[in-house]
Scaffold this motif. Structure first.
Motif, PDB file in Angstrom:
ATOM      1  N   GLU A  42       0.824  -1.203   0.000  1.00 38.22           N
ATOM      2  CA  GLU A  42       0.000   0.000   0.000  1.00 38.22           C
ATOM      3  C   GLU A  42       0.864   1.260   0.000  1.00 38.22           C
ATOM      4  O   GLU A  42       0.828   2.059   0.945  1.00 38.22           O
ATOM      5  CB  GLU A  42      -0.943  -0.037   1.200  1.00 38.22           C
ATOM      6  CG  GLU A  42      -1.917  -1.213   1.124  1.00 38.22           C
ATOM      7  CD  GLU A  42      -2.538  -1.570   2.460  1.00 38.22           C
ATOM      8  OE1 GLU A  42      -2.333  -0.811   3.426  1.00 38.22           O
ATOM      9  OE2 GLU A  42      -3.211  -2.603   2.542  1.00 38.22           O
ATOM     10  N   VAL A  43       1.668   1.419  -1.031  1.00 40.44           N
ATOM     11  CA  VAL A  43       2.486   2.624  -1.190  1.00 40.44           C
ATOM     12  C   VAL A  43       2.175   3.214  -2.555  1.00 40.44           C
ATOM     13  O   VAL A  43       2.446   2.600  -3.587  1.00 40.44           O
ATOM     14  CB  VAL A  43       3.995   2.310  -1.062  1.00 40.44           C
ATOM     15  CG1 VAL A  43       4.820   3.568  -1.316  1.00 40.44           C
ATOM     16  CG2 VAL A  43       4.313   1.745   0.319  1.00 40.44           C
ATOM     17  N   TRP A  44       1.606   4.429  -2.557  1.00 36.43           N
ATOM     18  CA  TRP A  44       1.166   5.046  -3.799  1.00 36.43           C
ATOM     19  C   TRP A  44       2.346   5.240  -4.752  1.00 36.43           C
ATOM     20  O   TRP A  44       3.426   5.670  -4.342  1.00 36.43           O
ATOM     21  CB  TRP A  44       0.515   6.395  -3.491  1.00 36.43           C
ATOM     22  CG  TRP A  44      -0.115   7.011  -4.691  1.00 36.43           C
ATOM     23  CD1 TRP A  44      -1.362   6.767  -5.185  1.00 36.43           C
ATOM     24  CD2 TRP A  44       0.482   7.962  -5.575  1.00 36.43           C
ATOM     25  NE1 TRP A  44      -1.579   7.497  -6.315  1.00 36.43           N
ATOM     26  CE2 TRP A  44      -0.468   8.249  -6.585  1.00 36.43           C
ATOM     27  CE3 TRP A  44       1.725   8.596  -5.626  1.00 36.43           C
ATOM     28  CZ2 TRP A  44      -0.220   9.144  -7.617  1.00 36.43           C
ATOM     29  CZ3 TRP A  44       1.977   9.484  -6.661  1.00 36.43           C
ATOM     30  CH2 TRP A  44       1.017   9.756  -7.635  1.00 36.43           C
ATOM     31  N   GLY A  45       2.144   4.910  -6.010  1.00 37.81           N
ATOM     32  CA  GLY A  45       3.192   5.098  -7.007  1.00 37.81           C
ATOM     33  C   GLY A  45       4.005   3.848  -7.274  1.00 37.81           C
ATOM     34  O   GLY A  45       4.527   3.663  -8.360  1.00 37.81           O
ATOM     35  N   ARG A  81       3.627  -1.943  -9.554  1.00 33.50           N
ATOM     36  CA  ARG A  81       4.915  -2.507  -9.967  1.00 33.50           C
ATOM     37  C   ARG A  81       5.412  -3.550  -8.972  1.00 33.50           C
ATOM     38  O   ARG A  81       5.840  -4.642  -9.350  1.00 33.50           O
ATOM     39  CB  ARG A  81       5.929  -1.369 -10.088  1.00 33.50           C
ATOM     40  CG  ARG A  81       7.257  -1.797 -10.671  1.00 33.50           C
ATOM     41  CD  ARG A  81       8.150  -0.575 -10.816  1.00 33.50           C
ATOM     42  NE  ARG A  81       9.361  -0.895 -11.546  1.00 33.50           N
ATOM     43  CZ  ARG A  81      10.303  -0.017 -11.837  1.00 33.50           C
ATOM     44  NH1 ARG A  81      10.172   1.227 -11.458  1.00 33.50           N
ATOM     45  NH2 ARG A  81      11.382  -0.374 -12.502  1.00 33.50           N
ATOM     46  N   VAL A  82       5.336  -3.217  -7.689  1.00 31.64           N
ATOM     47  CA  VAL A  82       5.821  -4.129  -6.658  1.00 31.64           C
ATOM     48  C   VAL A  82       4.940  -5.373  -6.585  1.00 31.64           C
ATOM     49  O   VAL A  82       5.435  -6.505  -6.497  1.00 31.64           O
ATOM     50  CB  VAL A  82       5.895  -3.422  -5.283  1.00 31.64           C
ATOM     51  CG1 VAL A  82       6.125  -4.430  -4.157  1.00 31.64           C
ATOM     52  CG2 VAL A  82       7.004  -2.377  -5.287  1.00 31.64           C
ATOM     53  N   GLU A  83       3.614  -5.187  -6.637  1.00 38.78           N
ATOM     54  CA  GLU A  83       2.712  -6.341  -6.534  1.00 38.78           C
ATOM     55  C   GLU A  83       2.895  -7.292  -7.718  1.00 38.78           C
ATOM     56  O   GLU A  83       2.927  -8.515  -7.541  1.00 38.78           O
ATOM     57  CB  GLU A  83       1.258  -5.864  -6.411  1.00 38.78           C
ATOM     58  CG  GLU A  83       0.984  -5.228  -5.045  1.00 38.78           C
ATOM     59  CD  GLU A  83      -0.439  -4.711  -4.882  1.00 38.78           C
ATOM     60  OE1 GLU A  83      -1.253  -4.865  -5.815  1.00 38.78           O
ATOM     61  OE2 GLU A  83      -0.734  -4.151  -3.812  1.00 38.78           O
ATOM     62  N   GLN A  84       3.066  -6.743  -8.916  1.00 39.57           N
ATOM     63  CA  GLN A  84       3.295  -7.611 -10.083  1.00 39.57           C
ATOM     64  C   GLN A  84       4.628  -8.351  -9.961  1.00 39.57           C
ATOM     65  O   GLN A  84       4.717  -9.543 -10.266  1.00 39.57           O
ATOM     66  CB  GLN A  84       3.298  -6.759 -11.366  1.00 39.57           C
ATOM     67  CG  GLN A  84       1.920  -6.304 -11.785  1.00 39.57           C
ATOM     68  CD  GLN A  84       1.953  -5.373 -12.986  1.00 39.57           C
ATOM     69  OE1 GLN A  84       3.006  -4.852 -13.370  1.00 39.57           O
ATOM     70  NE2 GLN A  84       0.796  -5.139 -13.592  1.00 39.57           N
ATOM     71  N   PHE A  85       5.652  -7.645  -9.505  1.00 34.49           N
ATOM     72  CA  PHE A  85       6.970  -8.276  -9.327  1.00 34.49           C
ATOM     73  C   PHE A  85       6.896  -9.415  -8.311  1.00 34.49           C
ATOM     74  O   PHE A  85       7.422 -10.508  -8.540  1.00 34.49           O
ATOM     75  CB  PHE A  85       7.995  -7.224  -8.865  1.00 34.49           C
ATOM     76  CG  PHE A  85       9.296  -7.818  -8.396  1.00 34.49           C
ATOM     77  CD1 PHE A  85      10.204  -8.351  -9.291  1.00 34.49           C
ATOM     78  CD2 PHE A  85       9.613  -7.850  -7.042  1.00 34.49           C
ATOM     79  CE1 PHE A  85      11.398  -8.910  -8.862  1.00 34.49           C
ATOM     80  CE2 PHE A  85      10.801  -8.404  -6.600  1.00 34.49           C
ATOM     81  CZ  PHE A  85      11.701  -8.929  -7.517  1.00 34.49           C
TER      82      PHE A  85
END
Length: 298
Positions: A180-183, A187-191
Motif C-alpha cells: 500500500e504505497v502510492w506510485g 509494480r511491486v505487486e506484479q513483481f
C-alpha cells in the motif's frame, strides 16, 4: 499419495533453503513446532526469516536497507495451509497464501470460492515440466523433462503429461499481495507475484527431481532431516536464532489482511534492535545505509 507429497515437500523446502543460503543470506528458521487450531486441528507452525537482498532487482536495491529480511509464518494443517510474509522495514507490505491439496490434475475450478471474496483473480497453471524458469536456477538434473526416477520409474514428463501421468495430485494456491504505497503499488505487486510463481515452480521441480532421496523416508525421518538441516543452515548463514517472544498485543482489525480463520501476525514499524543505528551517530537521510570514513589526507 498425499503423504508422499508432504514428505517430498518438507524434504525439498529444507534442502532448497540450505542450498540457497550463504553467510548473511538465506533462510533462518526461528521456530518450528506443533500447533493446535480450534478450527483446523493439529498442525505445525514454522517461522522463518528470509534474507535476500542480493536477490532483489536493481531498482529495489536502491531504496532498500543493506540488511533486511522477510518473515515467513506458516500454519500447516495438511491438506490446508496458511502462509504469511511480512517485511522487516515495510509495514504496508504483505503476502498471504492459502493452499489446498487434492488428488486431481488441477480440475477443481471452485476450490477457493468460499475464501475469495473479491472477483479480481487471475488463474495461473504451473507446469513443472514445460514452464520456463529463470536461467540461473536451471539444472538439467532437476529438469522433469529429462529426469527419470530409479526407485519409482516416474519421470521424463513429456508434453501433455498431466492428462496421462499417475499418480497425480494438485497444489492449489490462493495468493494475495498487498503493497500500500502510492506510485509503487502495481509494480511491486506484479513483481512479487512473479517471484512467488518462480519459487513455486522451482520448488516443485526440485521435489519431483529429488524423489529418489526422499521416497523411502517416513514422516519422522523427514522431520529429523528437517531439524538437522535447519541447524546446519542457521550456522551457514552465521546468525544464531534469537530468543522467541510471544506478543499478546492485538492489532486493530483494519490492519489484518488475513481471513478470520488465519492467525493474525502483529506488525511493527520498528526495525529489529540489531539493525538500529547507534544513538551517538546521527542517521544520514540521503541513503538507507551510509558508511562515512575519515579523509586520510587530513
Amino acid at each position: 499419495s498425499a503423504l508422499q507429497y508432504r514428505i517430498g515437500q518438507l524434504y525439498m523446502i529444507s534442502k532448497h533453503s540450505h542450498e540457497q543460503s550463504d553467510r548473511g543470506e538465506g533462510v533462518e528458521v526461528v521456530q518450528n513446532e506443533p500447533y493446535e487450531d480450534p478450527n483446523h486441528g493439529n498442525g505445525q507452525l514454522t517461522e522463518k526469516r528470509v534474507y535476500l537482498n542480493s536477490k532483489l532487482p536493481s531498482w529495489a536495491r536502491a531504496v532498500v536497507p543493506k540488511i533486511f529480511y522477510v518473515t515467513e509464518k506458516a500454519w500447516n494443517y495438511y491438506p490446508y495451509t496458511i502462509t504469511e510474509y511480512t517485511c522487516s522495514f515495510l509495514p504496508k507490505f504483505s503476502i498471504h497464501i492459502e493452499t489446498k491439496y487434492e488428488d486431481n490434475k488441477g480440475s477443481n475450478d471452485s476450490i477457493f470460492d468460499k475464501e475469495a471474496k473479491d472477483l479480481e483473480r487471475e488463474v495461473c497453471f504451473i507446469d513443472i515440466a514445460s514452464d520456463e524458469i529463470p536461467e540461473r536456477y536451471y539444472k538439467e538434473s532437476e529438469d522433469p523433462k529429462y529426469f527419470k526416477s530409479q526407485k519409482t520409474g516416474r519421470g521424463q514428463l513429456k508434453e501433455g503429461w498431466r492428462e496421462t501421468h499417475q499418480p497425480i495430485m494438485c497444489s492449489y494456491k490462493l495468493v494475495t499481495v498487498k503493497f500500500e504505497v502510492w506510485g509503487l503499488q502495481t509494480r511491486v505487486e506484479q513483481f512479487v507475484h512473479k517471484v512467488v510463481r518462480d519459487i513455486l515452480l522451482i520448488g516443485h521441480r526440485q521435489a519431483f527431481a529429488w524423489v529418489d532421496e526422499w521416497y523411502d523416508m517416513t514422516m519422522d525421518e523427514v522431520r529429523e532431516f528437517e531439524r538437522a538441516t535447519q541447524e546446519a543452515t542457521n550456522k551457514k548463514i552465521g546468525i544464531f536464532p534469537p530468543a522467541i517472544s510471544i506478543s499478546n498485543i492485538s492489532m486493530p482489525s483494519s490492519t489484518r489482511s488475513a481471513p478470520s480463520s488465519a492467525p493474525s501476525t502483529p506488525l511493527s514499524t520498528d526495525a529489529p534492535e540489531f539493525l538500529t543505528v547507534p544513538k551517538d551517530r546521527p542517521r544520514k537521510k540521503s541513503a538507507p545505509e551510509t558508511l562515512t570514513l575519515p579523509d586520510p589526507t587530513k
